[in-house]
Design a protein around this motif. Structure first.
Motif, short mmCIF file in Angstrom:
data_model
loop_
_atom_site.label_atom_id
_atom_site.label_comp_id
_atom_site.label_asym_id
_atom_site.label_seq_id
_atom_site.Cartn_x
_atom_site.Cartn_y
_atom_site.Cartn_z
N LYS A 99 0.82 -21.61 20.71
CA LYS A 99 0.68 -22.26 22.02
C LYS A 99 2.03 -22.75 22.53
N GLY A 115 0.80 -13.54 23.62
CA GLY A 115 0.30 -14.91 23.69
C GLY A 115 0.88 -15.66 24.88
N MET A 147 -12.98 -15.22 27.04
CA MET A 147 -12.45 -16.15 26.04
C MET A 147 -11.12 -15.58 25.58
N TYR A 148 -10.26 -16.44 25.01
CA TYR A 148 -8.97 -15.93 24.55
C TYR A 148 -8.47 -16.71 23.34
N TRP A 149 -7.53 -16.11 22.63
CA TRP A 149 -6.88 -16.72 21.48
C TRP A 149 -5.42 -16.29 21.49
N TYR A 207 -0.72 -18.69 27.22
CA TYR A 207 -0.17 -20.05 27.21
C TYR A 207 1.23 -19.99 27.79
N GLY A 223 -1.73 -12.29 21.30
CA GLY A 223 -3.00 -12.91 21.63
C GLY A 223 -4.03 -11.85 21.98
N TRP A 224 -5.26 -12.27 22.12
CA TRP A 224 -6.28 -11.34 22.58
C TRP A 224 -7.27 -12.03 23.48
#
Length: 142
Positions: free
Chosen positions: A101, A59, A95-97, A63, A113-114
């Motif tokens: 954060k 992640g 796109m990402y997640w 971020y 994250g991916w």
């Protein structure tokens, strides 16, 4: 969260097509990532393809863990041999997640994250597939 980590931990090599299988080289499914966050900090990290469109990464590659700002751009270098040599380069849309954060500082337990690419990058790189485990499997002692 327990299921998600089992999904990651049970990696099985999957060759998506016969033609790709004949030429599959595992390191091509691994990306060196470089880019910049909206706060101005730079990123350098890695990720692994887990499907035609999906890449799993930390992640903190999505971020900034110091300023809690999202990434503004990333270039993905698959099968990188050096900074200037790689099998496949992607700098298109995605796109990402991320699980965290980092608004309250860095936490390694949530550093996952991916990325979902707009095009089937995995057709060029190959990928490592994930298999989900059942609840009963996750409760077994190792």
């Amino acid at each position: 969260m327990k299921r998600f980590f089992a999904l990651i931990m049970i990696l099985v090599l999957l060759l998506p097509t016969t033609s790709l299988a004949a030429n599959f080289v595992p390191e091509r499914a691994i990306a060196y990532m470089n880019g910049k966050f909206e706060c101005g900090c730079t990123l350098a990290g890695s990720g692994t393809m887990i499907g035609r469109y999906g890449l799993i990464t930390a992640g903190s590659n999505l971020y900034c863990h110091q300023h809690s700002q999202p990434v503004s751009y990333i270039t993905f270098h698959f099968g990188a041999k050096s900074a200037n040599s790689c099998w496949y380069r992607y700098s298109g849309k995605f796109m990402y997640w991320a699980a965290d954060k980092f608004a309250n500082g860095y936490n390694s337990a949530n550093d996952i994250g991916w990325v979902i690419f707009d095009s089937p990058v995995g057709n060029e790189t190959g990928w490592f597939a994930c298999r989900a485990a059942s609840d009963s499997y996750l409760n077994e002692e190792f």
